[in-house]
Motif scaffolding. Sequence first.
Motif, mmCIF file in Angstrom:
data_model
loop_
_atom_site.group_PDB
_atom_site.id
_atom_site.type_symbol
_atom_site.label_atom_id
_atom_site.label_comp_id
_atom_site.label_asym_id
_atom_site.label_seq_id
_atom_site.Cartn_x
_atom_site.Cartn_y
_atom_site.Cartn_z
ATOM 1 N N GLU A 6 0.874 -1.169 0.000
ATOM 2 C CA GLU A 6 0.000 0.000 0.000
ATOM 3 C C GLU A 6 0.911 1.219 0.000
ATOM 4 O OE1 GLU A 6 -3.454 0.752 0.444
ATOM 5 O OE2 GLU A 6 -3.938 -1.303 -0.133
ATOM 6 N N HIS A 7 0.779 2.076 -1.017
ATOM 7 C CA HIS A 7 1.611 3.285 -1.115
ATOM 8 C C HIS A 7 3.102 2.947 -1.019
ATOM 9 C CE1 HIS A 7 -2.159 5.390 -0.786
ATOM 10 N NE2 HIS A 7 -2.371 4.903 0.413
ATOM 11 N N ASN A 8 3.492 1.838 -1.657
ATOM 12 C CA ASN A 8 4.898 1.413 -1.735
ATOM 13 C C ASN A 8 5.492 1.069 -0.372
ATOM 14 O OD1 ASN A 8 4.569 1.978 -4.429
ATOM 15 N ND2 ASN A 8 5.684 3.910 -4.366
ATOM 16 N N HIS A 9 4.669 0.614 0.533
ATOM 17 C CA HIS A 9 5.155 0.104 1.810
ATOM 18 C C HIS A 9 4.635 -1.325 1.957
ATOM 19 C CE1 HIS A 9 6.703 0.344 5.923
ATOM 20 N NE2 HIS A 9 5.632 -0.366 6.276
ATOM 21 N N ALA A 10 5.535 -2.266 2.269
ATOM 22 C CA ALA A 10 5.165 -3.674 2.344
ATOM 23 C C ALA A 10 4.148 -3.919 3.453
ATOM 24 C CB ALA A 10 6.410 -4.519 2.578
ATOM 25 N N HIS A 11 3.097 -4.671 3.115
ATOM 26 C CA HIS A 11 2.067 -5.082 4.062
ATOM 27 C C HIS A 11 1.971 -6.606 4.049
ATOM 28 C CE1 HIS A 11 0.978 -0.884 3.940
ATOM 29 N NE2 HIS A 11 -0.103 -1.055 4.686
ATOM 30 N N ILE A 12 1.693 -7.181 5.202
ATOM 31 C CA ILE A 12 1.574 -8.633 5.348
ATOM 32 C C ILE A 12 0.101 -9.006 5.458
ATOM 33 C CG2 ILE A 12 2.295 -10.652 6.689
ATOM 34 C CD1 ILE A 12 4.568 -8.990 5.381
ATOM 35 N N LEU A 13 -0.347 -9.976 4.658
ATOM 36 C CA LEU A 13 -1.722 -10.457 4.753
ATOM 37 C C LEU A 13 -1.845 -11.364 5.970
ATOM 38 C CD1 LEU A 13 -2.708 -11.230 1.052
ATOM 39 C CD2 LEU A 13 -2.864 -9.083 2.332
ATOM 40 N N MET A 14 -2.803 -11.048 6.824
ATOM 41 C CA MET A 14 -2.904 -11.710 8.112
ATOM 42 C C MET A 14 -4.368 -11.920 8.471
ATOM 43 S SD MET A 14 -0.953 -10.352 11.516
ATOM 44 C CE MET A 14 0.529 -10.195 10.519
ATOM 45 N N LEU A 15 -4.656 -13.039 9.107
ATOM 46 C CA LEU A 15 -6.007 -13.333 9.549
ATOM 47 C C LEU A 15 -6.211 -12.827 10.974
ATOM 48 C CD1 LEU A 15 -6.177 -16.994 8.240
ATOM 49 C CD2 LEU A 15 -7.398 -15.049 7.276
ATOM 50 N N GLN A 16 -7.408 -12.299 11.226
ATOM 51 C CA GLN A 16 -7.784 -11.898 12.573
ATOM 52 C C GLN A 16 -9.019 -12.683 12.977
ATOM 53 O OE1 GLN A 16 -8.974 -7.804 13.147
ATOM 54 N NE2 GLN A 16 -8.497 -7.848 15.322
ATOM 55 N N ILE A 17 -8.942 -13.302 14.143
ATOM 56 C CA ILE A 17 -10.017 -14.155 14.633
ATOM 57 C C ILE A 17 -10.566 -13.542 15.914
ATOM 58 C CG2 ILE A 17 -10.635 -16.486 15.383
ATOM 59 C CD1 ILE A 17 -8.173 -17.471 13.813
ATOM 60 N N ALA A 18 -11.872 -13.431 15.982
ATOM 61 C CA ALA A 18 -12.558 -12.904 17.176
ATOM 62 C C ALA A 18 -12.081 -11.509 17.553
ATOM 63 C CB ALA A 18 -12.375 -13.867 18.352
ATOM 64 N N ASN A 19 -11.715 -10.724 16.552
ATOM 65 C CA ASN A 19 -11.320 -9.324 16.751
ATOM 66 C C ASN A 19 -10.125 -9.135 17.679
ATOM 67 O OD1 ASN A 19 -13.363 -8.223 15.079
ATOM 68 N ND2 ASN A 19 -14.852 -8.447 16.739
ATOM 69 N N ALA A 20 -9.374 -10.219 17.942
ATOM 70 C CA ALA A 20 -8.252 -10.084 18.870
ATOM 71 C C ALA A 20 -7.051 -10.922 18.462
ATOM 72 C CB ALA A 20 -8.697 -10.467 20.285
ATOM 73 N N PHE A 21 -7.281 -12.132 18.026
ATOM 74 C CA PHE A 21 -6.205 -13.086 17.773
ATOM 75 C C PHE A 21 -5.747 -12.987 16.321
ATOM 76 C CE2 PHE A 21 -4.895 -17.523 16.674
ATOM 77 C CZ PHE A 21 -3.744 -17.534 17.446
ATOM 78 N N PHE A 22 -4.444 -12.806 16.107
ATOM 79 C CA PHE A 22 -3.885 -12.660 14.771
ATOM 80 C C PHE A 22 -3.060 -13.896 14.415
ATOM 81 C CE2 PHE A 22 -4.270 -8.471 16.684
ATOM 82 C CZ PHE A 22 -4.925 -7.743 15.699
ATOM 83 N N LYS A 23 -3.125 -14.327 13.158
ATOM 84 C CA LYS A 23 -2.298 -15.442 12.724
ATOM 85 C C LYS A 23 -2.053 -15.371 11.228
ATOM 86 C CE LYS A 23 -3.851 -19.626 12.864
ATOM 87 N NZ LYS A 23 -3.506 -20.199 11.565
ATOM 88 N N LEU A 24 -1.002 -16.034 10.787
ATOM 89 C CA LEU A 24 -0.705 -16.143 9.370
ATOM 90 C C LEU A 24 -1.512 -17.280 8.770
ATOM 91 C CD1 LEU A 24 3.197 -15.789 9.526
ATOM 92 C CD2 LEU A 24 1.564 -14.050 8.741
ATOM 93 N N PRO A 25 -1.802 -17.232 7.467
ATOM 94 C CA PRO A 25 -2.508 -18.342 6.826
ATOM 95 C C PRO A 25 -1.689 -19.623 6.892
ATOM 96 C CG PRO A 25 -2.517 -16.387 5.432
ATOM 97 C CD PRO A 25 -1.546 -16.118 6.540
ATOM 98 N N GLY A 26 -2.360 -20.718 7.131
ATOM 99 C CA GLY A 26 -1.709 -22.020 7.250
ATOM 100 C C GLY A 26 -2.216 -22.735 8.483
ATOM 101 N N ASP A 27 -1.644 -23.903 8.764
ATOM 102 C CA ASP A 27 -2.074 -24.681 9.929
ATOM 103 C C ASP A 27 -1.168 -25.903 10.045
ATOM 104 O OD1 ASP A 27 -3.577 -25.469 12.150
ATOM 105 O OD2 ASP A 27 -5.464 -24.861 11.201
ATOM 106 N N TYR A 28 -1.494 -26.761 11.012
ATOM 107 C CA TYR A 28 -0.705 -27.985 11.170
ATOM 108 C C TYR A 28 -1.028 -28.964 10.039
ATOM 109 C CZ TYR A 28 -4.954 -30.004 13.239
ATOM 110 O OH TYR A 28 -6.237 -30.453 13.454
ATOM 111 N N LEU A 29 -0.048 -29.787 9.675
ATOM 112 C CA LEU A 29 -0.221 -30.764 8.610
ATOM 113 C C LEU A 29 -0.793 -32.056 9.177
ATOM 114 C CD1 LEU A 29 3.196 -30.368 6.721
ATOM 115 C CD2 LEU A 29 1.091 -29.034 6.430
ATOM 116 N N ARG A 30 -1.529 -32.747 8.364
ATOM 117 C CA ARG A 30 -1.962 -34.076 8.758
ATOM 118 C C ARG A 30 -0.746 -35.002 8.793
ATOM 119 N NH1 ARG A 30 -6.680 -34.814 4.363
ATOM 120 N NH2 ARG A 30 -4.857 -34.219 3.130
ATOM 121 N N PRO A 31 -0.761 -36.013 9.656
ATOM 122 C CA PRO A 31 0.423 -36.872 9.807
ATOM 123 C C PRO A 31 0.894 -37.516 8.505
ATOM 124 C CG PRO A 31 -1.132 -37.267 11.581
ATOM 125 C CD PRO A 31 -1.830 -36.356 10.614
ATOM 126 N N GLU A 32 -0.029 -37.798 7.608
ATOM 127 C CA GLU A 32 0.327 -38.487 6.368
ATOM 128 C C GLU A 32 0.693 -37.534 5.237
ATOM 129 O OE1 GLU A 32 -4.206 -37.976 6.319
ATOM 130 O OE2 GLU A 32 -2.614 -38.400 7.779
#
Length: 266
Positions: free
Chosen positions: A80-106
């Motif tokens: 945005e306006h030549n400044h790097a921004h990171i896409l991030m998820l917000q859950i319940a208006n408080a908890f922030f996390k990056l996209p992804g999750d744990y892998l299944r064992p297989e």
Amino acid sequence: MSTIRVDDTQSGSPPVLPLDFNGNQPPTIRVYPSSNYTFGVKETQPEEDPSVIARLRRLEEHYAEHGMRRTCEGILVCHEHNHAHILMLQIANAFFKLPGDYLRPEDDENDGFKVRLDERLAPVGRLGADEKPGEWEIGDCLSQWWRPNFETFMYPFLPAHITRPKECKKIYLIHLPKTKVLSVPKNMKLLAVPLFELYENSGRYGPQLAAIPHILSRYNFEFVDEDGKVVTVTPGEGYKAGERPPPKTKVLVGDDTDMKEENGTN
């Protein structure tokens, strides 16, 4: 080659240019504006665990059956306006996390990670008509975080006395194409958070997210406008003093935005 500021080339007192300073530099990352991307919403994805205690109990059960849990998360960069921004998820208006999750064992690491990215961000219905599953370009692994015990805290190194870590989280750079459709669950927001906001802000975002400006500092960025023209390359600057708007977090999808439903309607 040394990068010259746009306004310096027109100055009556041109700067003194140093020798090249790009030895052993990794490839420059091309970054596109957030306006290049289409954002939508899809069905709610409820949290698996109602509490932290329940989440750690499930981790303990996973470890007993499958060993160390493998988790992958992605850093997706726009600007945005030549400044790097990171896409991030917000859950319940408080908890922030990056996209992804744990892998299944297989799961294979790369293939399983792409499935997890699809679950969080891939569109469905009419919005995803031109998207195929697993269309993610996974780049460098930028950091690894270790969970030594069945506790919430993770370290960016494996403590010397730990021989059986309970979880390893890898954070990867994900190269976004020029355009892409991204959809998030209705119970989450997708934010574009500037590096300035994350830097040394572990109180709000936690140590892993606050470390993102550090782990991205090894790269130079090439910012491209909506017409595909390179407008700024770091190190360097394309704005004159006072012209750049201050960086701030932007809600891309969530309660305060005009969201596109998966059937293609507003």
